[in-house]
Design an enzyme around this catalytic site. Structure first.
Site, PDB file in Angstrom:
ATOM      1  N   GLU A 124      22.097 -48.589 -29.498  1.00 37.38           N
ATOM      2  CA  GLU A 124      23.178 -48.150 -28.616  1.00 37.38           C
ATOM      3  C   GLU A 124      23.339 -49.085 -27.403  1.00 37.38           C
ATOM      4  OE1 GLU A 124      25.122 -46.040 -29.674  1.00 37.38           O
ATOM      5  OE2 GLU A 124      24.037 -44.707 -31.022  1.00 37.38           O
ATOM      6  N   HIS A 147      20.507 -41.691 -22.973  1.00 38.51           N
ATOM      7  CA  HIS A 147      21.082 -40.948 -24.103  1.00 38.51           C
ATOM      8  C   HIS A 147      19.971 -40.132 -24.752  1.00 38.51           C
ATOM      9  CE1 HIS A 147      22.922 -39.951 -27.897  1.00 38.51           C
ATOM     10  NE2 HIS A 147      22.071 -40.702 -28.564  1.00 38.51           N
ATOM     11  N   HIS A 149      19.150 -36.187 -27.307  1.00 34.58           N
ATOM     12  CA  HIS A 149      19.658 -35.155 -28.209  1.00 34.58           C
ATOM     13  C   HIS A 149      19.160 -33.775 -27.771  1.00 34.58           C
ATOM     14  CE1 HIS A 149      19.355 -38.534 -31.537  1.00 34.58           C
ATOM     15  NE2 HIS A 149      20.310 -38.801 -30.658  1.00 34.58           N
ATOM     16  N   GLU A 177      23.858 -23.258 -10.120  1.00 31.80           N
ATOM     17  CA  GLU A 177      23.781 -24.599  -9.538  1.00 31.80           C
ATOM     18  C   GLU A 177      24.669 -25.626 -10.243  1.00 31.80           C
ATOM     19  OE1 GLU A 177      19.843 -25.473  -7.965  1.00 31.80           O
ATOM     20  OE2 GLU A 177      20.869 -23.919  -6.826  1.00 31.80           O
ATOM     21  N   HIS A 218      25.940 -34.651 -31.774  1.00 30.17           N
ATOM     22  CA  HIS A 218      24.964 -35.757 -31.684  1.00 30.17           C
ATOM     23  C   HIS A 218      24.068 -35.618 -30.445  1.00 30.17           C
ATOM     24  CE1 HIS A 218      24.063 -40.308 -32.179  1.00 30.17           C
ATOM     25  NE2 HIS A 218      23.208 -39.784 -31.338  1.00 30.17           N
TER      26      HIS A 218
HETATM   27  O1  2HA Z   1      18.504 -44.592 -30.837  1.00 28.50           O
HETATM   28  O2  2HA Z   1      19.788 -41.756 -30.649  1.00 28.50           O
HETATM   29  O3  2HA Z   1      22.244 -42.597 -31.188  1.00 28.50           O
HETATM   30  C1  2HA Z   1      18.704 -43.536 -31.700  1.00 28.50           C
HETATM   31  C2  2HA Z   1      19.895 -42.769 -31.288  1.00 28.50           C
HETATM   32  C3  2HA Z   1      21.196 -43.323 -31.692  1.00 28.50           C
HETATM   33 ZN    ZN Z   2      21.470 -40.519 -30.554  1.00 24.80          ZN
END
Ligand code: 2HA
Ligand code: ZN
Length: 285
Positions: A124, A147, A149, A177, A218
């Site tokens: 990414e 980033h 999940h 909050e 995602h």
């Molecule tokens: O790096 O989360 O979106 C692995 C991820 C790709």
């Molecule tokens: Zn990801």
């Protein structure tokens, strides 16, 4: 001049601690998630000979014509590696992380430290670089793009409308909050193919107006001045999503009204994103 060992650098230890926390919270299974942080060149020079490039790494997943990182030329980033597990970062920073400088033509990353063997930056990386450019344009002090999940945010994207206003409104209602922590709301992208410059460009575009961008089905992108700010943003949104998922299937007996959210914003001197709150309306959504 003897250099200090980089393993003791605060920027490295706090990066490792943040990744360990994200793993602990279940946000980064297997190789899920990635972090990049803009480093201060003078600080890096205390630990590394920045004239020594270990190898040059071309960007992956991008079309040279549509991806231009030259506004970041010469900037140095600490970044997680592609295929690497957050679980392992703290025990082996050098194998799982790298310090890279964007080349003067903006076409590749020059490895200064880490990524032992044949490691390379996260898949990414284009989305990260485009997000850094977008955030730096609105906040010159932005340093971190993250980033991951987070479980409940991801779950929420399966059951909640994906438009920015509705998603933001629900998250604001799920914790007192929230409107104070992210008054600009969260942006939401539909499902898109990850690792491409298309999703990178779409994320960066949304990052112009918010530090949080949800990737439906995602995960989420966050941006901020520090690791703590960015982590805290995601943590707060994730907590709100958890409350939503715990309550969405139950009859709603109580809520925070728009009038109350506006009162909060006023008291904490933040400006909520326009178009979401309706004064005097008792939202029971
Ligand atoms: O790096 O989360 O979106 C692995 C991820 C790709
Ligand atoms: Zn990801």
């Amino acid at each position: 001049m003897t250099m200090k060992t980089i393993e003791s650098a605060k920027f490295l230890t706090s990066f490792c601690d943040t990744a360990a926390n994200m793993y602990r919270l279940g946000w980064d299974e297997r190789n899920g998630g990635n972090i990049s942080m803009l480093l201060d060149e003078n600080e890096v020079r205390e630990y590394l000979d920045t004239t020594r490039v270990i190898r040059k790494i071309p960007f992956m997943g991008v079309k040279a014509a549509s991806f231009d990182a030259s506004p970041l030329a010469g900037r140095i980033f600490l970044v997680t590696g592609t295929g690497k597990y957050f679980k392992n970062i703290k025990d082996d920073p050098k194998g799982n992380l790298g310090i890279v400088r964007i080349s003067s033509d903006g076409k590749c990353a020059e490895l200064l430290w880490g990524f032992t063997g044949s490691g390379r930056p996260t898949s990414e990386f284009p989305a990260h670089m485009m997000s850094h450019m977008a955030r730096l344009a609105v906040d010159p002090e932005n340093r971190v793009v993250m980033h991951s999940h987070p479980t409940h945010l991801l779950a929420m994207t399966y059951v909640h409308p994906l438009d920015t206003a509705a998603f933001t409104h629900t998250l604001w209602q799920m914790g007192t909050e929230c409107v104070v922590v992210f008054p600009e709301g969260v942006e939401v992208l539909p499902w898109m193919l990850c690792g491409t410059d298309e999703i990178g460009a779409a994320t960066a575009e949304k990052m112009r107006s918010a530090r949080l961008v949800v990737w439906a089905m995602h995960g989420i992108y966050g941006a901020g001045k520090t690791l703590d700010e960015t982590f805290g943003l995601i943590e707060t949104a994730e907590k709100a999503a958890e409350i939503y998922m715990l309550t969405a299937s139950l009859p709603r007996a109580n809520t925070i009204t728009d009038a109350q959210l506006l009162k909060l914003a006023d008291f904490f001197s933040v400006t909520p994103r326009p178009g979401i709150l309706t004064p005097n309306e008792e939202h029971q959504r």
